[in-house]
Design a protein around this motif. Structure first.
Motif, PDB file in Angstrom:
ATOM      1  N   ASP A 233       0.876  -1.119   0.103  1.00 39.66           N
ATOM      2  CA  ASP A 233      -0.014   0.172  -0.080  1.00 39.66           C
ATOM      3  C   ASP A 233       1.049   1.154   0.014  1.00 39.66           C
ATOM      4  N   ARG A 234       2.171   1.122  -0.376  1.00 40.17           N
ATOM      5  CA  ARG A 234       3.027   2.445  -0.270  1.00 40.17           C
ATOM      6  C   ARG A 234       3.203   2.690  -1.878  1.00 40.17           C
ATOM      7  N   GLU A 235       2.530   3.577  -2.507  1.00 44.15           N
ATOM      8  CA  GLU A 235       2.565   3.916  -3.749  1.00 44.15           C
ATOM      9  C   GLU A 235       4.073   4.602  -4.282  1.00 44.15           C
ATOM     10  N   PHE A 236       4.824   3.845  -5.258  1.00 40.78           N
ATOM     11  CA  PHE A 236       5.974   4.237  -5.341  1.00 40.78           C
ATOM     12  C   PHE A 236       6.112   4.961  -6.889  1.00 40.78           C
ATOM     13  N   TYR A 237       5.058   4.509  -7.745  1.00 37.91           N
ATOM     14  CA  TYR A 237       5.058   5.022  -9.206  1.00 37.91           C
ATOM     15  C   TYR A 237       3.845   5.228  -9.728  1.00 37.91           C
ATOM     16  N   ARG A 238       3.605   6.440 -10.401  1.00 36.87           N
ATOM     17  CA  ARG A 238       2.166   6.914 -10.807  1.00 36.87           C
ATOM     18  C   ARG A 238       2.581   7.387 -12.262  1.00 36.87           C
ATOM     19  N   VAL A 239       1.851   6.885 -13.217  1.00 34.94           N
ATOM     20  CA  VAL A 239       1.932   7.215 -14.777  1.00 34.94           C
ATOM     21  C   VAL A 239       0.774   7.818 -15.370  1.00 34.94           C
ATOM     22  N   ALA A 240       0.956   9.111 -15.517  1.00 34.90           N
ATOM     23  CA  ALA A 240      -0.708   9.622 -16.222  1.00 34.90           C
ATOM     24  C   ALA A 240      -0.747   9.282 -17.829  1.00 34.90           C
ATOM     25  N   LYS A 241      -1.983   9.329 -18.042  1.00 31.80           N
ATOM     26  CA  LYS A 241      -2.144   8.967 -19.458  1.00 31.80           C
ATOM     27  C   LYS A 241      -1.385   9.954 -20.481  1.00 31.80           C
ATOM     28  N   ALA A 242      -1.534  11.253 -19.981  1.00 34.81           N
ATOM     29  CA  ALA A 242      -0.745  12.099 -20.786  1.00 34.81           C
ATOM     30  C   ALA A 242       0.745  11.880 -20.878  1.00 34.81           C
ATOM     31  N   GLU A 243       1.488  11.318 -19.936  1.00 37.51           N
ATOM     32  CA  GLU A 243       2.815  10.947 -20.109  1.00 37.51           C
ATOM     33  C   GLU A 243       3.081   9.639 -21.000  1.00 37.51           C
ATOM     34  N   VAL A 244       2.247   8.909 -20.899  1.00 35.63           N
ATOM     35  CA  VAL A 244       2.283   7.617 -21.776  1.00 35.63           C
ATOM     36  C   VAL A 244       2.155   8.349 -23.165  1.00 35.63           C
ATOM     37  N   GLU A 245       1.236   9.010 -23.473  1.00 31.48           N
ATOM     38  CA  GLU A 245       0.954   9.681 -24.892  1.00 31.48           C
ATOM     39  C   GLU A 245       2.123  10.407 -25.519  1.00 31.48           C
ATOM     40  N   ARG A 246       3.086  10.577 -24.564  1.00 25.53           N
ATOM     41  CA  ARG A 246       4.302  11.245 -25.173  1.00 25.53           C
ATOM     42  C   ARG A 246       5.086  10.233 -26.047  1.00 25.53           C
ATOM     43  N   TYR A 247       4.566   8.966 -26.020  1.00 25.17           N
ATOM     44  CA  TYR A 247       5.523   7.952 -26.611  1.00 25.17           C
ATOM     45  C   TYR A 247       4.717   7.027 -27.586  1.00 25.17           C
ATOM     46  N   GLY A 248       3.540   6.981 -26.982  1.00 26.98           N
ATOM     47  CA  GLY A 248       2.536   6.443 -28.196  1.00 26.98           C
ATOM     48  C   GLY A 248       1.233   6.306 -27.575  1.00 26.98           C
ATOM     49  N   PRO A 249       0.295   5.587 -28.352  1.00 23.83           N
ATOM     50  CA  PRO A 249      -1.070   5.180 -27.786  1.00 23.83           C
ATOM     51  C   PRO A 249      -1.239   4.827 -26.480  1.00 23.83           C
ATOM     52  N   TRP A 250      -2.106   5.229 -25.588  1.00 26.18           N
ATOM     53  CA  TRP A 250      -2.537   4.653 -24.425  1.00 26.18           C
ATOM     54  C   TRP A 250      -3.203   3.187 -24.440  1.00 26.18           C
ATOM     55  N   ARG A 251      -2.797   2.237 -23.875  1.00 25.67           N
ATOM     56  CA  ARG A 251      -3.437   0.936 -24.138  1.00 25.67           C
ATOM     57  C   ARG A 251      -3.743   0.287 -22.893  1.00 25.67           C
ATOM     58  N   PHE A 252      -4.180   1.192 -21.800  1.00 26.74           N
ATOM     59  CA  PHE A 252      -4.669   0.805 -20.605  1.00 26.74           C
ATOM     60  C   PHE A 252      -6.022   1.256 -20.097  1.00 26.74           C
ATOM     61  N   ASP A 253      -6.709   0.991 -21.441  1.00 23.60           N
ATOM     62  CA  ASP A 253      -8.504   1.248 -21.306  1.00 23.60           C
ATOM     63  C   ASP A 253      -8.938   0.010 -21.815  1.00 23.60           C
ATOM     64  N   ARG A 254      -8.334  -1.092 -21.657  1.00 22.33           N
ATOM     65  CA  ARG A 254      -8.768  -2.347 -22.311  1.00 22.33           C
ATOM     66  C   ARG A 254      -8.344  -3.451 -21.476  1.00 22.33           C
ATOM     67  N   PRO A 255      -9.033  -4.821 -21.609  1.00 22.56           N
ATOM     68  CA  PRO A 255      -8.840  -5.983 -20.633  1.00 22.56           C
ATOM     69  C   PRO A 255      -7.295  -6.530 -20.670  1.00 22.56           C
ATOM     70  N   GLN A 256      -6.696  -6.613 -19.565  1.00 22.15           N
ATOM     71  CA  GLN A 256      -5.434  -7.602 -19.628  1.00 22.15           C
ATOM     72  C   GLN A 256      -5.728  -8.754 -18.553  1.00 22.15           C
ATOM     73  N   TYR A 257      -4.873  -9.853 -18.744  1.00 25.77           N
ATOM     74  CA  TYR A 257      -5.153 -11.012 -17.878  1.00 25.77           C
ATOM     75  C   TYR A 257      -3.888 -11.079 -17.157  1.00 25.77           C
ATOM     76  N   VAL A 258      -3.844 -11.881 -16.291  1.00 22.39           N
ATOM     77  CA  VAL A 258      -2.844 -12.024 -15.003  1.00 22.39           C
ATOM     78  C   VAL A 258      -1.911 -13.203 -15.427  1.00 22.39           C
ATOM     79  N   ILE A 259      -0.794 -12.935 -15.192  1.00 24.13           N
ATOM     80  CA  ILE A 259       0.506 -13.946 -15.477  1.00 24.13           C
ATOM     81  C   ILE A 259       1.411 -13.913 -14.112  1.00 24.13           C
TER      82      ILE A 259
END
Length: 308
Positions: A233-259
């Motif tokens: 519960d100690r947050e150490f890293y937060r990445v905003a959508k705007a930061e991701v979109e400096r590099y490419g499309p945001w892909r964290f608006d869709r389902p992902q599965y667990v590994i």
């Protein structure tokens, strides 16, 4: 646990300063590639008001629930890792270790010299990898696991999320990666334009008196406009959508599965420990631990809360 073919990794090493040559930056993470079980689904709807528990795997039954989990086989191989995955109680086991109330999953590497994969390649180690592809996915919400990592330089257990479709288009969320350096773990994000040697990566250091070989809860929270990583519960890293979109499309608006998987050696560990022999990224001292049957990634539970 980014996954790229060995050939692609070699090419990337010629162009990326964090690959090859000198020591990697403290927050670097290896390039990788991943299987694509189905086509990329449409983005999930906007998140709703409150989280709901939608997945709770406590690993108390003493057997793997095949209705929830798939097991990777030996045909899969990336990152110049030194193991092949097999479906066996030798590599996917259950126990009641100290520090858990019920049972725990154990993913274990095993010394098996001369193991022959379906492609004819040889490996001296086998290990375990499971996932929830086509069985459980989540978009917006929180995903957590309580894990105890083993000691040993060059060990590479991980807990992560992967999107559908050709990598990295579906997105990848590395909740925790560990390369045998007990004082720290790392988290990362991958997608089109920010994959492999991703700029979206962060190490976290454990507080004094703690390390990765103790029990810790590793979590990620995904919302419509940010991804946040935490340990206990100690947050150490937060990445905003705007930061991701400096590099490419945001892909964290869709389902992902667990590994959950336990790799050995390979690109990321080798970048940290610089070991070439007896195995790429895997020193003799750790090989001896594996031969003695000691290392295991112990997973007390995996839980997910949806906010959709």
């Amino acid at each position: 646990m980014r996954q790229m073919t060995v050939e692609a990794i070699g090419a990337a090493a010629l162009t990326l300063s964090a690959c090859g040559g000198g020591p990697a930056p403290a927050s670097s993470s290896p390039p990788v590639s991943a299987p694509a079980p189905t086509s990329t689904p449409a983005p999930a709807p906007s998140p709703g008001p409150g989280p709901t528990l939608v997945f709770a795997e406590e690993f108390d039954a003493g057997v793997l629930d095949r209705a929830r989990w798939n097991v990777e086989g030996p045909a899969f191989h990336v990152n110049n890792e030194q193991q092949r995955y097999i479906d066996s109680p030798d590599t996917i086991a259950f126990a009641r270790p100290e520090g858990v109330e019920g049972g725990a999953l154990l993913l274990r590497p095993v010394w098996r010299p001369g193991f022959t994969a379906p492609d004819g390649a040889k490996a001296d180690f086998v290990s375990g990898r499971i996932d929830t592809a086509n069985k459980f996915v989540i978009a917006y919400g929180k995903v957590s696991a309580r894990i105890r990592m083993p000691a040993g330089s060059g060990l590479w257990p991980a807990f992560w999320l992967l999107g559908y479709g050709a990598w990295p288009d579906g997105g990848e969320t590395d909740i925790v990666e560990y390369v045998g350096e007990k004082g720290w773990t790392s988290a990362a994000m991958h997608g089109p334009g920010y994959s492999g040697d991703t700029p979206l990566v962060k190490r976290q250091d454990f507080p004094d008196g703690e390390d990765a070989t103790g029990w810790h809860v590793y979590s990620v929270v995904r919302t419509a406009d940010a991804v946040a990583f935490s340990v206990d519960d100690r947050e150490f890293y937060r990445v905003a959508k705007a930061e991701v979109e400096r590099y490419g499309p945001w892909r964290f608006d869709r389902p992902q599965y667990v590994i959950l998987n336990f790799a050995l050696g390979g690109v990321y560990p080798q970048r940290v420990n610089r070991v070439e022999q007896p195995y790429f990224g895997l020193p003799q001292a750790t090989v001896d631990l594996i031969k003695a049957g000691q290392p295991a990634m112990e997973v007390d539970w995996v839980r997910a809360w949806s906010s959709e």
